[in-house]
Design an enzyme around this catalytic site. Structure first.
Site, PDB file in Angstrom:
ATOM      1  N   HIS A  53      45.796 -31.194  23.284  1.00  0.00           N
ATOM      2  CA  HIS A  53      45.623 -29.750  23.441  1.00  0.00           C
ATOM      3  C   HIS A  53      44.773 -29.235  22.267  1.00  0.00           C
ATOM      4  CE1 HIS A  53      49.302 -28.815  26.228  1.00  0.00           C
ATOM      5  NE2 HIS A  53      48.506 -29.731  26.738  1.00  0.00           N
ATOM      6  N   GLU A  55      45.281 -26.878  20.164  1.00  0.00           N
ATOM      7  CA  GLU A  55      46.044 -26.670  18.926  1.00  0.00           C
ATOM      8  C   GLU A  55      46.295 -27.979  18.195  1.00  0.00           C
ATOM      9  OE1 GLU A  55      46.794 -25.724  22.067  1.00  0.00           O
ATOM     10  OE2 GLU A  55      48.387 -24.230  22.073  1.00  0.00           O
ATOM     11  N   CYS A  83      52.357 -24.246  24.016  1.00  0.00           N
ATOM     12  CA  CYS A  83      53.443 -24.903  24.751  1.00  0.00           C
ATOM     13  C   CYS A  83      54.466 -25.457  23.748  1.00  0.00           C
ATOM     14  CB  CYS A  83      52.872 -26.033  25.606  1.00  0.00           C
ATOM     15  SG  CYS A  83      52.341 -27.470  24.634  1.00  0.00           S
ATOM     16  N   CYS A  86      52.951 -28.015  21.190  1.00  0.00           N
ATOM     17  CA  CYS A  86      52.114 -27.403  20.156  1.00  0.00           C
ATOM     18  C   CYS A  86      52.943 -26.509  19.232  1.00  0.00           C
ATOM     19  CB  CYS A  86      50.971 -26.629  20.807  1.00  0.00           C
ATOM     20  SG  CYS A  86      49.827 -27.729  21.690  1.00  0.00           S
TER      21      CYS A  86
END
Lengths: 152, 152
Positions: A53, A55, A83, A86
């Site tokens: 992701h 992040e 999420c 993260c």
């Protein structure tokens, strides 16, 4: 002026790169305590990495260049509410502040499904600002999914 | 026989490597659907990577060698109950089954603080078995923290 909107616009540019690569369009910018800016975009499919992701990618890259597994005093800008994965990494990295764009009612772990970043049982609670350029961040996601449904 | 205890013993050997490196002793083994075994240990400090938990490292490595961001049909063995970050990654990677050793009352996200892996709002729920070689897994952690307090 380099304010939250300025940095979120840079994160949005990263999200656009993700969309061009057929990845869910999320972008992030990590502003380190020394002013260094680390930018990245969502890329799990193209990188063959479930954890890639936006992040996670800026956190890992910032740790690498700082030679430190903690990023105290940093601010994370991300176009979509983080999420669980993260949010957990944000706590581990001791990120000082998190600024996000659109909320994520399906998997958001900051304000939607969970409120991880304000959970006082965990050993760090960053400052949080949500909703910065939320419409632009959300519209990019909606357009991406709409176009994917049309292709399918 | 290659049962849960067999694989957890291999994960425990990885946890011992972490301890030798002055990292919190957690080890993991990911058994892929084709029988491939991927092993790793906790290493955030030495790798300068806040995300470098044992689980994340085996997930990332397994994705890399499978050239796939999903690890359907795989089983993750880990000596300590996964945290939020790792539980989130387990869901993203669609890991089929998670077997862990000791519970983690401080940050565990499978049964202690959160029950992420059975949250039906998320789009995947792996099968979960906890408590395999729990005493050995927990004793290694307790010994590590005891020795660190004595050094401090």
């Amino acid at each position: 002026m380099k304010d939250d909107t300025f940095y979120m616009n840079l994160a949005l540019q990263q999200a656009e790169i993700a969309a061009e690569n057929d990845e869910v369009p999320v972008g992030a910018l990590l502003l380190l305590a020394d002013g260094t800016e680390v930018l990245s975009h969502n890329a799990p499919i193209s990188l063959h990495d479930a954890s890639a992701h936006a992040e996670m990618r800026v956190i890992r890259e910032a740790c690498r260049i700082s030679e430190n597994y903690r990023l105290t005093g940093s601010t994370l800008y991300v176009t979509l509410e983080p999420c669980l994965m993260c949010a957990g990494a944000i706590v581990h990295a001791r990120i000082g502040r998190v600024v996000y764009g659109a909320g994520d009612p399906k998997t958001g772990a900051v304000a939607s499904l969970y409120e991880v970043l304000s959970d006082e049982r965990l050993n760090h609670q960053p400052e949080v600002t949500g909703g910065v350029l939320a419409d632009q961040c959300g519209d990019l996601l909606k357009g991406f999914f709409r176009s994917r449904r049309q292709k399918a």
